[in-house]
Design a protein around this motif. Structure first.
Motif, PDB file in Angstrom:
ATOM      1  N   THR A  37       0.588  -1.534   0.290  1.00  0.00           N
ATOM      2  CA  THR A  37       0.091  -0.056   0.083  1.00  0.00           C
ATOM      3  C   THR A  37       0.655   1.066   0.008  1.00  0.00           C
ATOM      4  O   THR A  37       0.014   1.798  -0.775  1.00  0.00           O
ATOM      5  CB  THR A  37      -1.386   0.013   0.528  1.00  0.00           C
ATOM      6  OG1 THR A  37      -0.054  -0.205   2.539  1.00  0.00           O
ATOM      7  CG2 THR A  37      -2.130  -0.980   1.233  1.00  0.00           C
ATOM      8  N   PHE A  40       1.616   2.276  -3.483  1.00  0.00           N
ATOM      9  CA  PHE A  40       0.260   2.430  -3.940  1.00  0.00           C
ATOM     10  C   PHE A  40       0.323   3.834  -4.262  1.00  0.00           C
ATOM     11  O   PHE A  40      -0.160   4.748  -4.521  1.00  0.00           O
ATOM     12  CB  PHE A  40      -0.900   1.796  -4.645  1.00  0.00           C
ATOM     13  CG  PHE A  40      -0.748   0.187  -4.760  1.00  0.00           C
ATOM     14  CD1 PHE A  40      -0.583  -0.502  -6.544  1.00  0.00           C
ATOM     15  CD2 PHE A  40      -1.643  -1.223  -4.417  1.00  0.00           C
ATOM     16  CE1 PHE A  40      -0.188  -0.900  -7.478  1.00  0.00           C
ATOM     17  CE2 PHE A  40      -0.766  -1.927  -5.076  1.00  0.00           C
ATOM     18  CZ  PHE A  40      -0.432  -1.897  -6.202  1.00  0.00           C
ATOM     19  N   ARG A  41       0.670   4.523  -2.476  1.00  0.00           N
ATOM     20  CA  ARG A  41       0.235   5.789  -2.509  1.00  0.00           C
ATOM     21  C   ARG A  41       0.983   6.646  -2.514  1.00  0.00           C
ATOM     22  O   ARG A  41       0.988   7.376  -2.822  1.00  0.00           O
ATOM     23  CB  ARG A  41       0.571   5.266  -0.518  1.00  0.00           C
ATOM     24  CG  ARG A  41      -0.366   6.636  -0.192  1.00  0.00           C
ATOM     25  CD  ARG A  41       0.018   6.656   1.700  1.00  0.00           C
ATOM     26  NE  ARG A  41       0.567   5.033   2.289  1.00  0.00           N
ATOM     27  CZ  ARG A  41       0.269   4.760   2.530  1.00  0.00           C
ATOM     28  NH1 ARG A  41      -1.167   3.989   2.841  1.00  0.00           N
ATOM     29  NH2 ARG A  41       0.775   3.390   3.612  1.00  0.00           N
ATOM     30  N   LEU A  43       2.460   5.649  -5.559  1.00  0.00           N
ATOM     31  CA  LEU A  43       2.611   6.204  -7.078  1.00  0.00           C
ATOM     32  C   LEU A  43       0.625   6.745  -7.174  1.00  0.00           C
ATOM     33  O   LEU A  43       0.463   7.259  -8.339  1.00  0.00           O
ATOM     34  CB  LEU A  43       2.194   4.672  -7.718  1.00  0.00           C
ATOM     35  CG  LEU A  43       3.696   4.028  -8.126  1.00  0.00           C
ATOM     36  CD1 LEU A  43       3.876   2.848  -8.639  1.00  0.00           C
ATOM     37  CD2 LEU A  43       4.863   4.716  -8.747  1.00  0.00           C
ATOM     38  N   SER A  44       0.149   7.155  -6.319  1.00  0.00           N
ATOM     39  CA  SER A  44      -1.332   8.121  -5.963  1.00  0.00           C
ATOM     40  C   SER A  44      -1.324   9.380  -6.890  1.00  0.00           C
ATOM     41  O   SER A  44      -2.120   9.987  -7.062  1.00  0.00           O
ATOM     42  CB  SER A  44      -2.150   7.831  -4.858  1.00  0.00           C
ATOM     43  OG  SER A  44      -1.312   8.005  -3.703  1.00  0.00           O
ATOM     44  N   ASN A  45       0.005   9.889  -6.726  1.00  0.00           N
ATOM     45  CA  ASN A  45       0.089  11.072  -7.911  1.00  0.00           C
ATOM     46  C   ASN A  45       0.641  10.909  -8.835  1.00  0.00           C
ATOM     47  O   ASN A  45       1.431  10.173  -9.334  1.00  0.00           O
ATOM     48  CB  ASN A  45       1.169  11.903  -6.579  1.00  0.00           C
ATOM     49  CG  ASN A  45       1.293  13.697  -6.465  1.00  0.00           C
ATOM     50  OD1 ASN A  45       1.967  13.159  -8.275  1.00  0.00           O
ATOM     51  ND2 ASN A  45       1.162  14.201  -5.831  1.00  0.00           N
ATOM     52  N   ALA A  49       3.962   9.521 -10.870  1.00  0.00           N
ATOM     53  CA  ALA A  49       3.036   8.569 -11.780  1.00  0.00           C
ATOM     54  C   ALA A  49       4.270   8.436 -12.509  1.00  0.00           C
ATOM     55  O   ALA A  49       5.028   8.421 -13.173  1.00  0.00           O
ATOM     56  CB  ALA A  49       2.258   7.969 -12.007  1.00  0.00           C
ATOM     57  N   THR A 147       0.767  17.338  -1.891  1.00  0.00           N
ATOM     58  CA  THR A 147       1.210  16.202  -1.704  1.00  0.00           C
ATOM     59  C   THR A 147       0.087  15.216  -1.403  1.00  0.00           C
ATOM     60  O   THR A 147       0.363  15.415  -0.062  1.00  0.00           O
ATOM     61  CB  THR A 147       2.581  16.055  -1.911  1.00  0.00           C
ATOM     62  OG1 THR A 147       3.413  15.923  -1.179  1.00  0.00           O
ATOM     63  CG2 THR A 147       3.194  16.050  -3.232  1.00  0.00           C
TER      64      THR A 147
END
Length: 148
Positions: A37, A40-41, A43-45, A49, A147
């Protein structure tokens, strides 16, 4: 699997449970889920990414990322720190310069699959243009984008 039946087509569910069995690892411990997680956190921006996408194609320095992404050096550095902390990218010193690369091939594969999933048969979300304009505004006016 579809099976022909004299009256109609029937779905044969006998092998459905095996369909993805080899593609997913056995259950992990809670700490492993925290790592996943965290990745993924990170890469959530959208900016992070995009940075990862560039680094996945070739190693980059901060200066190269600043130039090609048209973002401020502090903003790029801040995003790279988040990616490093999540072990998505790694930095290696080359003289006085830090060169950023993808941490390992697994990260590239996860990102590539997520990107393929995101763009297959789906229109771009309406906020995509707004995100681009917001990043451009903040770059031009030297403001920092928050962010998550």
């Amino acid at each position: 699997m579809l099976v022909d039946h004299p009256d109609h087509v029937v779905r044969d569910h006998t092998h459905d449970h095996d369909e993805h069995a080899d593609s997913v690892a056995p259950f992990a411990n809670p700490y492993d889920y925290e790592i996943v997680t965290g990745m993924f956190r990170a890469l959530s921006n959208p900016v992070r990414a995009a940075i990862l996408h560039r680094i996945a194609h070739a190693p980059h320095t901060v200066t190269e990322l600043v130039e090609c992404m048209e973002l401020s050096q502090p903003m790029v550095s801040q995003h790279l720190k988040v990616l490093r902390d999540a072990t998505v990218v790694k930095a290696e010193r080359c003289g006085r310069t830090m060169v950023y690369t993808v941490a390992d091939e697994h990260v590239c594969r996860v990102f590539r699959l997520a990107l393929e999933h995101a763009v297959e048969d789906q229109p771009y979300p309406p906020q995509t243009e707004a995100v681009h304009q917001d990043l451009h505004y903040h770059h031009q006016h030297g403001k920092r984008v928050a962010t998550p």
